[in-house]
Scaffold this motif. Structure first.
Motif, mmCIF file in Angstrom:
data_model
loop_
_atom_site.group_PDB
_atom_site.id
_atom_site.type_symbol
_atom_site.label_atom_id
_atom_site.label_comp_id
_atom_site.label_asym_id
_atom_site.label_seq_id
_atom_site.Cartn_x
_atom_site.Cartn_y
_atom_site.Cartn_z
ATOM 1 N N ARG A 150 0.965 13.320 10.569
ATOM 2 C CA ARG A 150 2.418 13.251 10.715
ATOM 3 C C ARG A 150 3.079 12.611 9.515
ATOM 4 O O ARG A 150 4.263 12.745 9.316
ATOM 5 C CB ARG A 150 2.798 12.468 11.975
ATOM 6 C CG ARG A 150 2.592 13.256 13.230
ATOM 7 C CD ARG A 150 3.556 14.411 13.301
ATOM 8 N NE ARG A 150 4.879 13.962 13.586
ATOM 9 C CZ ARG A 150 5.532 14.193 14.689
ATOM 10 N NH1 ARG A 150 4.975 14.914 15.633
ATOM 11 N NH2 ARG A 150 6.757 13.746 14.870
ATOM 12 N N ALA A 151 2.354 11.877 8.769
ATOM 13 C CA ALA A 151 3.000 11.191 7.640
ATOM 14 C C ALA A 151 2.027 11.087 6.489
ATOM 15 O O ALA A 151 1.681 10.026 6.032
ATOM 16 C CB ALA A 151 3.464 9.807 8.072
ATOM 17 N N GLY A 152 1.562 12.232 6.035
ATOM 18 C CA GLY A 152 0.533 12.250 5.012
ATOM 19 C C GLY A 152 1.044 11.927 3.633
ATOM 20 O O GLY A 152 2.223 11.764 3.404
ATOM 21 N N SER A 153 0.098 11.849 2.686
ATOM 22 C CA SER A 153 0.459 11.590 1.298
ATOM 23 C C SER A 153 1.123 12.836 0.727
ATOM 24 O O SER A 153 1.037 13.916 1.288
ATOM 25 C CB SER A 153 -0.809 11.273 0.504
ATOM 26 O OG SER A 153 -1.634 12.426 0.464
ATOM 27 N N PRO A 154 1.800 12.719 -0.435
ATOM 28 C CA PRO A 154 2.452 13.893 -1.025
ATOM 29 C C PRO A 154 1.492 15.050 -1.235
ATOM 30 O O PRO A 154 1.829 16.196 -1.009
ATOM 31 C CB PRO A 154 2.985 13.358 -2.355
ATOM 32 C CG PRO A 154 3.170 11.899 -2.135
ATOM 33 C CD PRO A 154 2.084 11.490 -1.184
ATOM 34 N N THR A 190 0.814 -1.223 0.000
ATOM 35 C CA THR A 190 0.000 0.000 0.000
ATOM 36 C C THR A 190 0.849 1.275 0.000
ATOM 37 O O THR A 190 0.292 2.372 0.042
ATOM 38 C CB THR A 190 -0.917 0.029 1.242
ATOM 39 O OG1 THR A 190 -0.099 -0.051 2.417
ATOM 40 C CG2 THR A 190 -1.904 -1.123 1.214
ATOM 41 N N ALA A 191 2.169 1.134 -0.030
ATOM 42 C CA ALA A 191 3.034 2.322 -0.061
ATOM 43 C C ALA A 191 2.691 3.172 -1.279
ATOM 44 O O ALA A 191 2.595 2.661 -2.395
ATOM 45 C CB ALA A 191 4.502 1.907 -0.088
ATOM 46 N N LYS A 192 2.506 4.475 -1.062
ATOM 47 C CA LYS A 192 2.119 5.374 -2.146
ATOM 48 C C LYS A 192 3.308 6.134 -2.732
ATOM 49 O O LYS A 192 3.213 6.743 -3.778
ATOM 50 C CB LYS A 192 1.087 6.404 -1.640
ATOM 51 C CG LYS A 192 -0.147 5.803 -1.011
ATOM 52 C CD LYS A 192 -0.984 5.010 -2.010
ATOM 53 C CE LYS A 192 -2.350 4.643 -1.457
ATOM 54 N NZ LYS A 192 -2.302 3.825 -0.223
ATOM 55 N N HIS A 193 4.397 6.122 -2.007
ATOM 56 C CA HIS A 193 5.587 6.856 -2.460
ATOM 57 C C HIS A 193 6.796 6.240 -1.780
ATOM 58 O O HIS A 193 6.682 5.363 -0.930
ATOM 59 C CB HIS A 193 5.474 8.352 -2.136
ATOM 60 C CG HIS A 193 5.098 8.626 -0.709
ATOM 61 N ND1 HIS A 193 6.008 8.634 0.311
ATOM 62 C CD2 HIS A 193 3.887 8.896 -0.148
ATOM 63 C CE1 HIS A 193 5.390 8.900 1.451
ATOM 64 N NE2 HIS A 193 4.096 9.058 1.202
#
Length: 940
Positions: free
Chosen positions: A829-833, A574-577
């Protein structure tokens, strides 16, 4: 005889020198009985030269090659003063011979020895442990250039495939070699490629300097295997063949060193055993000496001795990996043994490290620099605190509790006779509270979706990021694993233990953790706390504290590795980046506890039993150590059951615990040592007995007694003794349930927050004329309608590249410590780009003064939209519900993408509602006007 020895210190020195020469393969002859055919190497005493008799002249294959100037032992500090004298002999003509100057010159007291090769550029004497072998001097004598001369000829470095920090390290190291500096230190952040750097300069030393053999020293078997893999896959840029097709690499697993190996990889423990002439169990190579047993502080360390099978010239270069922990006490002797250049590699040096390497730091590359360069990723801290973790608990008398043996984990039910109160530092050692572990794991599980909000799959299932949990002990690791599997509702493959003591091959588990989807969580004690490379790691869960600042930095280093998006996606679907940061989940206050430089163990009663056992196993012979261990075992003997005693005797092949204790005490029993000494002396002919030989017999007697005691202790027996110790029975506290006190992101200090905000403002100011997006913010308000998603994306990419420590979520948190912030950060804290982009725009608006208070950009857009609609509808114009639906879509698009064009209407979400045709149908000729107006008004 004693008086004679005292009157002739020169003769005593020469006796020692004779002994050393013989050990190194020389035959020592007097000038009256010269027979140069007697051996390859002949040392002739008092050989006449035209400037007087030289103490020793060295002949190899009947050719004179060197001289030795002998001095009394008390003149050891004056050996350098004798260099002119020894050089005169080396440059003189030998009687009967028309020789050239002799290149190899020694000054020695028989205890201290210095050596100069006068063919070196700018010849410089150096201390050496022993004399070189005749074969070595013959080989050197036949070389056109010495090693130090060849080092000056190393060509310019090809920078292909190397990072700037690696280029700097190699260049400066080679300059250090050319300057004949004997020691050099490379400080390079964990994850910055220390081993790859080492492979590169090792290749260059072998190819361009014709180095004979290079030693790569590690302090655990695991790191040795990892270094071996690096050499196996290393591909030189100037050759199509792999490193191992060009040069032989041998990882030592015995005392045998192959004659044709050019790179040897060994643990420091094994090298010590080789030099002691002893075998070593592989289990002794598995644990990190930084915190382990063989750091016992000794009065007199058992010295290494000359080993003809492993002479001092065995290696030209010695590379010490993780040198911040493997250059002291017992280990320093090993490194001092070899006549070689020493190169230290570490991410975390301390004052002693700098001192050992003569403060010759050829390259410094800190973690902060590596993050700034994008070589490593930064981290955030998420804190979990529970009541029992903080304060411990009390179990009242008459409660029934489980007690568990560490060895078998077998439980028995007991009633407490009195209150049992425990503090937090006894948790998971003397007492286990399952509720405490469970609450930490539950809090971690519940926090994960907010820590990684973008890790849901298409079915709405959350994917746990690769997590490494640090446990206090092997037993603690078992408890954590069981509770993780229960709380996450997963099976065995989801969470695995990675230690040396597991039944399953630890390398196989580690490989799956690194390269496969499962396991998602690994629990370790020490095996992968340092050095081991697991790039997909995104969370470090600290369930143990550590007091050594160096060790803590090494543990943190497990998460710093970068990984490309495809490789991360392979194990985390599920990693997006790509990996932008990692998270430390601190459940024990590890990030806040006081840290100190690591120090060797002191002799004191609180030294753990495991450390006493390990020190004896590693060959430490110290009276306090043996006595302390004997006293512990005497107490233990009274506590063991008959079955446990029988198991002990099975492991020791019949030796009882009582006999083991006696052997330890006998090792330093003066009467027994004297008796054995007399027996050894009686075997020496009367005319040959001297005080010196009697002293040798005494040392031999004591050593034999110590070895008799020490050889009993093996890795398997030590584990048994530690685990069977009754005092280490654990109380299982199921009476006191825990509760969460805190589960949230760790806060900045005010000073740190001010520094981050200041750095961000300075960066924005410095780039306002260079970056289009910034120039727009600094320009007139109407220009902000020109702002596009691409402009902000380019700005974010540049920021990540140049200042990764100024990530938007990080700066946002800093602002939150200094001023009131409207709403929550858009990114979490760790949003998408995309959310990082929104956060970045919000921060820029605050820095440039557009907003007087930090406000999420979407909140600003919502407010501006509300005001615009209200103003439009204040008169006769009234929007229909369908028109309002379209206007809200346009508003949401601008909130996330900063700008909308007519062409955007052909894409999501507009196309599903009819696209540009539908909007024209709804707004007619006013369509373009509305789009332009919204771009300007909403960005105001």
């Amino acid at each position: 005889m004693t008086e004679n020895i005292n009157q002739n210190p020169e003769q005593k020195a020469r006796d020692n020198i004779d002994k050393m020469l013989v050990e190194a393969g020389w035959i020592v002859q007097s000038k009256k009985k010269v027979d140069l055919y007697a051996s390859k190497g002949v040392a002739v005493r008092e050989y006449q030269t035209d400037v007087g008799p030289a103490d020793y002249v060295l002949f190899v294959d009947r050719k004179p090659v060197g001289v030795i100037e002998a001095k009394r032992e008390e003149q050891g500090e004056k050996l350098t003063v004798a260099e002119d004298q020894s050089k005169d002999y080396a440059e003189s003509k030998l009687k009967y011979l028309n020789n050239d100057p002799l290149p190899f010159v020694y000054e020695s007291t028989g205890v201290l020895t210095r050596f100069t090769d006068y063919r070196d550029p700018k010849p410089r004497s150096r201390p050496i442990f022993h004399f070189h072998r005749p074969e070595t001097l013959l080989e050197w004598f036949g070389q056109v250039k010495t090693l130090r001369a060849r080092l000056k000829d190393i060509p310019e470095l090809d920078e292909t495939g190397l990072r700037p920090a690696q280029i700097k390290a190699i260049r400066n190291l080679e300059t250090s070699f050319k300057d004949n500096r004997p020691k050099a230190l490379i400080q390079m952040a964990t994850g910055a490629g220390k081993t790859f750097t080492a492979c590169t300069f090792v290749y260059r030393l072998l190819k361009h300097a014709d180095a004979k053999r290079i030693l790569f020293v590690v302090d655990t078997k695991n790191l040795g295997e990892q270094a071996e893999q690096e050499f196996l896959k290393y591909q030189p840029t100037d050759d199509n063949r792999k490193f191992t097709e060009l040069y032989n690499v041998q990882r030592l697993n015995s005392s045998y060193i192959a004659s044709d190996s050019q790179v040897c990889i060994s643990t420091i423990q094994r090298l010590y055993s080789i030099l002691k002439g002893e075998e070593l169990e592989e289990s002794a190579e598995e644990e990190n000496p930084n915190e382990k047993s063989w750091q016992w502080q000794k009065k007199e360390p058992m010295p290494v001795e000359y080993n003809a099978k492993n002479p001092i010239e065995q290696f030209d270069f010695v590379i010490i990996d993780e040198c911040h922990r493997s250059i002291y006490n017992l280990w320093k002797q090993v490194l001092d043994y070899y006549d070689a250049f020493l190169i230290g590699l570490t991410a975390t040096p301390d004052k002693r490290t700098f001192g050992f390497f003569n403060e010759n730091v050829v390259s410094e590359y800190t973690y902060e620099e590596s993050v700034a360069d994008g070589v490593n990723v930064p981290y955030d801290v998420f804190t979990i605190e529970t009541e029992i973790t903080q304060a411990g608990a009390k179990i009242k008398a008459k409660e029934y509790v489980d007690k568990r043996e560490k060895l078998t984990r077998k439980k028995r039910w007991e009633r407490l006779d009195e209150d049992y109160e425990y503090t937090s530092n006894k948790l998971d050692k003397d007492v286990v509270n399952p509720s405490q572990i469970r609450h930490i794991i539950k809090a971690y599980k519940e926090a994960l979706p907010s820590i990684f909000p973008d890790r849901f799959d298409e079915n709405g299932e959350f994917e746990v990021p690769k997590t490494l949990a640090f446990a206090k002990t092997d037993s603690h690791a078992d408890d954590i694993i069981q509770i993780i599997r229960e709380e996450f509702g997963e099976g065995n493959d989801f969470c695995k233990k990675v230690t040396y003591k597991i039944e399953e091959d630890p390398k196989s588990v580690l490989n799956r953790f690194r390269n496969s989807w499962n396991p998602r969580i690994a629990v370790t004690v020490d095996m992968i706390a340092t050095g081991t490379d697991v790039k997909p790691l995104e969370v470090l869960l600290f369930m143990r504290d550590v007091k050594s600042i160096n060790y803590f930095e090494q543990m943190k280093g497990r998460g710093t590795r970068t990984i490309n998006f495809d490789d991360l996606k392979r194990v985390t679907r599920t990693a997006k980046h790509t990996k932008t940061h990692f998270v430390i989940v601190d459940a024990v206050g590890a990030t806040k506890s006081k840290k100190t430089d690591s120090r060797p163990l002191e002799r004191k009663p609180t030294t753990p039993l495991k450390d006493l056992l390990g020190a004896v196993t590693m060959g430490v012979q110290d009276e306090d150590l043996f006595t302390s261990l004997a006293n512990r075992l005497i107490r233990l003997e009274k506590q063991l059951t008959e079955d446990e005693k029988a198991k002990y005797e099975e492991l020791t092949e019949g030796k009882t615990l009582n006999q083991t204790t006696k052997d330890l005490l006998n090792a330093f029993d003066p009467d027994l040592i004297q008796s054995k000494t007399q027996a050894l002396v009686s075997q020496i002919p009367v005319q040959d007995r001297t005080p010196a030989k009697e002293e040798e017999c005494r040392k031999q007697a004591q050593n034999e007694l110590a070895l008799c005691a020490a050889k009993t202790f093996t890795g398997e027996l030590n584990d048994y003794i530690v685990n069977v110790h009754r005092i280490h029975d654990q109380i299982i506290d199921t009476v006191n349930t825990d509760k969460i006190l805190r589960s949230e992101w760790d806060s900045f200090t005010k000073d740190k927050a001010e520094e981050v905000v200041k750095n961000f403002k300075e960066y924005i100011e410095a780039n306002k004329d260079e970056i289009t997006a910034l120039s727009i913010f600094y320009d007139q308000p109407y220009r902000r309608r020109e702002l596009t998603f691409k402009m902000i994306k380019d700005l974010l990419d540049k920021l990540k590249l140049e200042k990764p420590l100024l990530a938007p979520h990080y700066v946002w948190e800093a602002y939150a410590q200094l001023e009131k912030v409207k709403g929550n950060p858009p990114a979490g804290r760790a949003g998408s780009p995309k959310n990082d982009l929104v956060a970045l725009v919000s921060l820029i608006r605050r820095v440039t003064g557009i907003d007087q208070q930090l406000t999420p950009y979407n909140t600003t857009v919502d407010k501006n939209f509300q005001d615009w609609v209200f103003g439009k509808q204040a008169g006769a114009l009234k929007f229909t519900e369908e028109q309002m639906g379209w206007l809200r879509m346009l508003k949401d698009h601008i909130a996330n993408s900063f700008h909308v064009e007519v062409d955007d209407l052909d894409y999501t979400p507009f196309d599903a509602q009819g696209g540009r045709g539908k909007m024209y149908q709804l707004f007619g000729d006013k369509m373009d006007e509305i789009i332009n107006e919204l771009n300007e008004v909403l960005a105001a």
